[in-house]
Design an enzyme around this catalytic site. Structure first.
Site, PDB file in Angstrom:
ATOM      1  N   HIS A 228      41.203  46.597  45.799  1.00 52.74           N
ATOM      2  CA  HIS A 228      40.218  45.519  45.673  1.00 52.74           C
ATOM      3  C   HIS A 228      40.910  44.190  45.393  1.00 52.74           C
ATOM      4  O   HIS A 228      40.871  43.679  44.281  1.00 52.74           O
ATOM      5  CB  HIS A 228      39.242  45.889  44.549  1.00 52.74           C
ATOM      6  CG  HIS A 228      38.094  44.943  44.369  1.00 52.74           C
ATOM      7  ND1 HIS A 228      37.609  44.114  45.363  1.00 52.74           N
ATOM      8  CD2 HIS A 228      37.314  44.706  43.276  1.00 52.74           C
ATOM      9  CE1 HIS A 228      36.589  43.408  44.884  1.00 52.74           C
ATOM     10  NE2 HIS A 228      36.392  43.748  43.630  1.00 52.74           N
TER      11      HIS A 228
ATOM     12  N   CYS B 233      33.612  38.693  43.414  1.00 50.14           N
ATOM     13  CA  CYS B 233      34.109  39.750  44.295  1.00 50.14           C
ATOM     14  C   CYS B 233      33.429  39.734  45.654  1.00 50.14           C
ATOM     15  O   CYS B 233      33.804  40.498  46.546  1.00 50.14           O
ATOM     16  CB  CYS B 233      33.940  41.100  43.621  1.00 50.14           C
ATOM     17  SG  CYS B 233      34.716  41.112  41.995  1.00 50.14           S
TER      18      CYS B 233
END
Ligand SMILES: [Zn+2]
Lengths: 97, 386
Positions: free
Chosen positions: B333, B85
């Protein structure tokens, strides 16, 4: 040059100097969670519990936890009661036993 | 090392982007960043693209080269970077280094992800590849589970309660309502957050960021070469660090030492301190993550992240505004794009053009965290007159 690929090594320092030790499978729960939405890679359906356990021998491991329905408190005593695919399963232990 | 600025930024909306290929999504953000920068595309000398699960979920790799070709940037080095991420933050730092080192005057950092077409078990499986496959994944642990364990640990140590953690969700969802790029802003009540469906105890649905498609891009440029200094934002520091990839490898689940290390280095390099920072865009992949991250960055005292959230001290008008964009929880996200989306938001703040403007913002901090804290980037950005 012998690269020793495939030999077992310490995952922290890379040493090959490993010896088996006897442990009694006792430890404490540092934290735990209940997985309700598992990854597609595992065959098990939720809910099941995963805990971070610190063994009395000093080793920490990610493991499965039985008896989570009783909401074990952090720091409570557990003992290894079995394994699934090499992953230990812990359950609450009676500290007097 | 040369002084480096951000000359332009671009971003797609975060959310669902059906029917557009992943490389085209990246190119759309890249083109708008180049236009915003006011530079000729031929001047871009290097491209770095952050992407994490493109191979697994779309079957498409070589995204850096594909996106470069789609933008007409032919022949230049196009490099994909991956740090779960934190992939976007790492791409940004590589573009920064390419310019700071003198390799090129202009570099493009891109981040992209397409996820919403996949099923939840497929997405969880793909994201789980950022976990240690030997130590953690075989137990059935998922990333919500990692942060569920972190929540219990934080609660045990500091007394952090559900109301405090829910205050993070309510704040970020509310911020997201006024951000046109955000996927799911909302006005939520405590009972709605508390009673949402359970994901990984104690985390419930709104404690988790949504699954998203999206792309963001940043044009990084040597300060002396920037055409319009009044719109440029200076990069004071761009730091990357690492931590353990294993849950058991963390000394304490209440903290990610990669964040602590990166923040310390960024502040050390610039002579700035947490008290100089006007706002933070940090990695709230889960509600509890915002509490841990702000303490690790040093912008909120250790153990007080929950208290600050419920007292409104991290709202836009508070002592330390955190995630005025809505953060990952509300903005979404798209994993490889997130780190660059944060830079986009910070640049909007420092240009005084943000929909949730922090009045007089001069210094901003961005924080991007990958996996179980295995990779982290922290950047300090400033208005040129700061
Ligand atoms: Zn060792």
């Amino acid at each position: 040059m012998d690269t020793s690929a495939g030999s077992r090594r310490c995952r922290r320092c890379g040493s090959e100097d490993l010896v088996p030790i006897d442990i009694d499978g006792r430890g404490k729960i540092l934290s735990w969670t209940v997985i309700r939405r598992p990854s597609g890679a595992v065959s098990r359906q939720g809910p099941f519990a995963v805990a971070l356990v610190e063994l009395t021998a000093g080793v920490r491991m990610t493991a499965n936890l039985e008896g989570w329905e009783n909401e074990p408190a952090p720091g409570s005593d557990v003992v290894a009661v079995g394994e699934i695919d090499g992953i230990p399963i812990f359950a609450a232990s009676d500290p007097s036993s | 090392m040369r002084k480096v600025s951000i000359a332009g930024v671009g971003s797609t909306r975060f959310g669902r982007h059906d029917g557009i290929p992943v490389d085209e999504l990246a190119a759309a953000a890249g083109r708008s960043a180049i236009i915003d920068a006011g530079v000729e595309p031929e001047r871009v000398g290097a491209l770095y693209l952050g992407n994490f699960v493109g191979g697994m979920l779309t079957g498409q790799e070589i995204l850096a080269g594909l996106a470069g070709e789609a933008m007409g940037l032919s022949g230049i080095p196009c490099t994909k970077v991956e740090g779960a991420c934190a992939s976007g933050g790492i791409a940004f730092r590589h573009a920064y280094l390419a310019v700071a080192s003198g390799m090129t005057d202009v570099a493009l950092a891109l981040g992209v992800e397409k996820m919403t077409h996949a099923t939840n078990p497929q997405i969880t499986e793909a994201l789980n590849s950022a976990m240690d496959n030997r130590a953690d994944a075989p137990s059935g642990l998922t990333f919500p589970g990692v942060f569920g364990m972190a929540w219990r640990r934080h609660a045990d140590r500091y007394g952090t309660d559900r109301e405090q953690v829910s205050a993070v969700v309510i704040k970020n969802k509310r911020n997201g309502l006024s951000n046109p790029l955000a996927q799911m802003g909302a006005e939520l009540r405590f009972d709605e957050v508390r009673n949402a469906k359970p994901i990984a105890d104690p985390l419930r649905l709104y404690d988790c960021c949504p699954t998203s498609d999206g792309a963001a891009a940043v044009v990084v440029m040597a300060q002396e070469a920037v055409p319009a200094r009044d719109r440029a934002i200076d990069i004071l520091a761009s730091v990357q660090s690492s931590g353990s990839a294993r849950v058991a490898g963390h000394p304490d689940l209440c903290s990610f030492d990669a964040t602590v290390r990166a923040a310390r280095q960024a502040f050390g390099e610039t002579g700035l301190g947490p008290q100089d920072i006007d706002f933070v865009e940090l990695h709230d992949c889960f509600s509890i993550a915002e509490i841990i991250d702000c303490e690790d960055l040093g912008v909120v005292p250790r153990g007080q992240g929950g208290g600050w959230a419920i007292e409104g001290r991290t709202a836009v008008g508070g002592d330390m505004p955190i995630n005025p964009s809505g953060g990952l929880l509300a903005k979404g996200h798209p994993v490889g794009a997130t780190g660059l989306g944060q830079v986009y938001e910070a640049v909007s703040q420092l240009r005084a053009e943000h929909p949730n403007q922090v009045p007089g913002a001069r210094f901003g901090l961005t924080h991007n965290l990958g996996g179980t804290g295995v990779a982290c980037t922290v950047s300090l950005l400033a208005r040129p007159d700061a």
